[in-house]
Design a protein around this motif. Structure first.
Motif, mmCIF file in Angstrom:
data_model
loop_
_atom_site.group_PDB
_atom_site.id
_atom_site.type_symbol
_atom_site.label_atom_id
_atom_site.label_comp_id
_atom_site.label_asym_id
_atom_site.label_seq_id
_atom_site.Cartn_x
_atom_site.Cartn_y
_atom_site.Cartn_z
ATOM 1 N N ARG A 198 44.743 36.313 45.314
ATOM 2 C CA ARG A 198 43.325 36.346 45.405
ATOM 3 C C ARG A 198 42.924 35.124 45.843
ATOM 4 N N GLY B 99 40.116 41.227 53.315
ATOM 5 C CA GLY B 99 40.332 40.595 52.036
ATOM 6 C C GLY B 99 40.149 41.902 50.908
ATOM 7 N N ALA B 100 40.292 41.492 49.657
ATOM 8 C CA ALA B 100 40.724 42.088 48.564
ATOM 9 C C ALA B 100 39.298 43.192 48.264
ATOM 10 N N TYR C 227 34.593 37.146 44.266
ATOM 11 C CA TYR C 227 35.346 37.015 45.313
ATOM 12 C C TYR C 227 34.499 36.881 46.598
ATOM 13 N N THR D 283 41.032 41.916 36.120
ATOM 14 C CA THR D 283 41.034 42.879 37.190
ATOM 15 C C THR D 283 42.571 43.695 37.337
ATOM 16 N N ASP E 295 35.288 40.796 41.607
ATOM 17 C CA ASP E 295 34.907 41.210 42.924
ATOM 18 C C ASP E 295 33.491 40.435 43.133
ATOM 19 N N ASP F 57 48.066 38.208 40.087
ATOM 20 C CA ASP F 57 46.925 38.679 40.864
ATOM 21 C C ASP F 57 45.911 37.555 41.376
ATOM 22 N N LEU G 50 46.306 46.277 43.090
ATOM 23 C CA LEU G 50 45.741 45.421 44.320
ATOM 24 C C LEU G 50 46.215 45.704 45.702
ATOM 25 N N GLY H 138 43.906 34.128 49.042
ATOM 26 C CA GLY H 138 43.118 34.731 50.118
ATOM 27 C C GLY H 138 42.020 33.969 50.230
#
Length: 275
Positions: free
Chosen positions: A80, A206-207, A268, A191, A265, A76, A197, A83
DNA sequence: AAGCGCCGCAACCGCCATCTG
DNA sequence: GCAGATGGCGGTTGCGGCGCT
């Protein structure tokens, strides 16, 4: 300023390392420490180029290296971070203790790319963001000083750090050092799994958080860890391998256990804003 | 059992940034 | 300030293992 390929010398061995070579290299480094890679092979009695020795040590022989069995949490995180950072494997690896950039790069190219593609996701890292102006030496000199070996910032980090410094000064936030990600108690579940995901975000924006992890492995979690500042956010900076080049805004761990997904989140989102 | 193709991964290559004299 | 040396990074390659036919 050209340089001849380091392995071009006739007589130097190439290809897979033998156990004997590994032993020689390991013993030498244990006795003399890392560094001086160019002269190391000669001193250690290896018929290898220095680069090859360094690579072997960094990726396989170094203590603490983990091989294989990349957990769901690590996966994960890789997705992320990729990204956010793009193909900056060394930066990503820096967030995954015991993992090397080469391993993560291979894992990404051979497994995660396919997985994401199969899910209809085409990762769009933020690699094409406008590049900040190059940092001159004088500017670098004003950066926080650390031990020599660590002082040398990565080129991208350095440029980004320069950019972030200005931002950080503008917003007048407290600087704290961002520690490397370390394993913490699984009691703080992180997460969602990559699978969740994949079902939960699109490549274009994006996530987005998926629902709290279903089918998670009970393995240890990785999180950006332990911000030593009080308050909702800490602005991190100064470390040579600081995430995103030295300055970033990170949410502090919430005492509320339900904030796990929220925290990542938020991280992110904040990273996206900084980028 | 043999041949073939695919895949994963270790290692190499080229380039760039930084250091040093 | 310059040039060579060194360290480090990301991209790519090629070999070996494995599965399929």
């Amino acid at each position: 300023m050209g340089r001849s390929p380091c392995c071009a010398k006739v007589g130097l061995r190439r290809g897979p390392w033998s156990t004997k070579e590994d032993t020689l290299l390991t013993n030498f480094i244990q006795e003399n420490g890392e560094g001086q890679w160019r002269s190391l092979p000669k001193k250690a009695g290896l018929l290898r180029c220095g680069k090859s020795c360094r690579l072997r040590w960094m990726n396989y022989l170094r203590p603490g290296i983990k091989r294989g069995n990349i957990s769901q949490d690590e996966e994960d995180l890789i997705v992320r971070l990729h990204g956010l950072l793009g193909n900056r494997w060394s930066l990503i690896a820096g967030r995954l203790p015991g993992r090397t950039d080469n391993e993560i790069k291979n894992y990404w190219n051979t497994y995660l790319l396919k997985k994401l593609n199969n899910a209809g996701i085409h990762p769009k890292p933020h690699k094409d963001l406008p590049k900040p102006p190059k940092l001159k030496k004088s500017a670098a000199a004003s950066a926080p000083t650390v031990a020599k070996k660590q002082k040398k910032p990565k080129r991208v980090e350095r440029a980004e750090a320069d950019d972030k410094v200005d931002d950080a000064e503008k917003i007048q936030k407290t600087k704290v050092y961002l520690p490397k990600a370390i394993r913490i108690s699984p009691g703080f579940s992180r997460t969602d799994s990559l699978d969740s995901l994949l079902s939960g975000f699109s490549s274009s924006d994006g996530a987005e958080p998926a629902a709290e992890g279903s089918g998670r492995k009970p393995e240890a979690s990785f999180v950006p860890m332990a911000w030593p500042e009080v308050g909702d956010y800490g602005v991190c900076g100064g470390g040579d391998d600081d995430f995103l080049g030295g300055y970033c805004v990170l949410p502090l761990p919430q005492s509320d256990a339900s904030s796990d997904a929220y925290m990542l989140d938020q991280v992110y989102e904040d990273y996206l804003q900084l980028l």
